[in-house]
Design an enzyme around this catalytic site. Sequence first.
Site, short mmCIF file in Angstrom:
data_model
loop_
_atom_site.label_atom_id
_atom_site.label_comp_id
_atom_site.label_asym_id
_atom_site.label_seq_id
_atom_site.Cartn_x
_atom_site.Cartn_y
_atom_site.Cartn_z
N HIS A 178 8.80 1.97 -7.61
CA HIS A 178 9.95 2.30 -8.47
C HIS A 178 10.91 3.30 -7.84
CE1 HIS A 178 7.64 0.88 -12.33
NE2 HIS A 178 7.76 -0.06 -11.40
N GLY A 179 10.75 3.61 -6.57
CA GLY A 179 11.70 4.49 -5.90
C GLY A 179 11.41 5.96 -6.11
#
Length: 389
Positions: free
Chosen positions: A237-238
Site C-alpha cells: 500500500h505504499g
Amino acid sequence: MQNPVLILFFTLLFLIFLHQSFAITTTYNVLNFGAKSDAKTDSAAAFFTAWSEACASTRPSLVYVPQGKFLLNNLQFKGPCNNKAITFRIDGTLVAPANNNAANWLAFEEVDGIFIHGGILDGQGAALWACKKSGKSCPSGATTLGISKSRNVEIIGLTSLNSQMFHIVINGCQNVKLQGVKVMASGDSPNTDGIHVQLSMGVTILSTKISTGDDCVSIGPGATNLWIENVMCGPGHGISIGSLGKDYEEAGVQNVTVKSVTFQNTQNGVRIKTWGRPSKGFVRGVLFQHATMTSVQNPIVIDQNYCPYNKNCPGQVSGVKFSDVTYQDIRGTSATEVAVKFDCSKNNPCKGIRLEDVNLTYKNRPAQASCSNAAGSSSGLIEPASCLN
Ligand SMILES: *[C@@H]1O[C@H](CO)[C@@H](O)[C@H](O)[C@H]1NC(C)=O
Ligand SMILES: *[C@@H]1O[C@H](CO)[C@@H](O)[C@H](O)[C@H]1NC(C)=O
C-alpha cells in the site's frame, strides 16, 4: 621509578586498563544453552538464557545464533542491560509458532545499544491470513519484531518473512537505524505492514526492500526526524503517514524525509491519511523527494477524511493541521486517471503544500489532479497541472 614492585604494579594496572578499554566481547552461543536447530524444538528458553547473560555482562557481548532453523515461542528481550553494546548475530532462521497469541513474537524493550545483524525471521503468517480472508473471527496476530522504549539500535541485513501482522514496529525509541532489511509477504496478506514507526525520534531506514500486503512503511503519531532513503516498495500500500488524528490528544509528526524510493504496482505511492475527527495532531516538515512510480493506483494522496464504517467522525472534519509538505521530483506512471489527490478538511485546509517537478502519466497521457481545501505553490514542470489554491 626504579622500584620493581612499583613497575610491576603499574604494568598490572595498565593491563587491566587495556582489557577494559578494548573490552573483549564475550560470546553467548545459543547452542551452548540448549537451543536446537531442528525447526521443531522450542528454543525460547535457551535464547532467553543467552540473552540474560549477555545483558547482565558488563562487557560488550555477542549472542550468536548459528545456521539452522530455530523454533521460538514468543520471547521478550528486556533491558536495561549492564552494557551498551550487545550484538545479536543471526546466521540462521528463527521460526514462529503457528498459533501465536502475543502482541509481539520477538520483542526488545528498554535496551540501549543493540545491534541485530543478519538472520531470517519466519512469521508463519499464512494460516492466520487465510482465516482473516475467510471472514471468520480470528486472532489479530503477532508483530514479528517489536522494538520499544529503546535507543541506539541498529538492524542490518535482516529478512522478515510472512509476518502474521506488522513485520517490524519501532515504538518509543531514539536513534534507530535499519539498513539492508528485506520484508516479504504476499501482496494479498492482510495487515502485514513492513516497518511501522511511531513515538520515536531519529529513525533511519536505508536500502530496504519491502513487498507486502499492507503499508510498505507506515508512520504513526510522534514520529520525528525520520529519514527513509533508497527503499523499494511493492506490492503493498505504499508509504503512509497515518492514519493520524484518531485520538484528540495526539503527538504530531515532524521532520520526515522520504528520498529515492521506488513504488511498483502499489495501491498508493506517498500518502498522508488522517481521521475525519477532532484532534490536536499535526504534520509539519515533510519532504518526498525523487520517487519513481510504476503503475501505482494513487501516486500522491492526502486523505483527511478517513473514517472506516463512517462511525465516530462528527462532520467528517479532521483536526490534524498540515504545514510544509513538499513533493519534489516525483515521476512515473499512475494506474488510475487521478494521480494527484489532495482531499483536505474544510476546517483545517492543507496549507503550504509545494510541488516541484512532478510528472505522472496515465496510459501515456498526462494524468489528472484533484484538490479540495488544499493550498500551496508549484514550480518546475508539473504534470498533471497543479490544482492547489
Ligand atoms: C531532521 O531530521 C534529520 C534526520 O532525519 C536530522 O538530521 C535533522 O537535523 C532534523 N532537522 C531538524 C531541524 O531537527
Ligand atoms: C513526462 O514523462 C513521460 C513518460 O515518462 C515523458 O514521455 C514526457 O516527456 C515527460 N514530460 C515532460 C514534459 O518531460
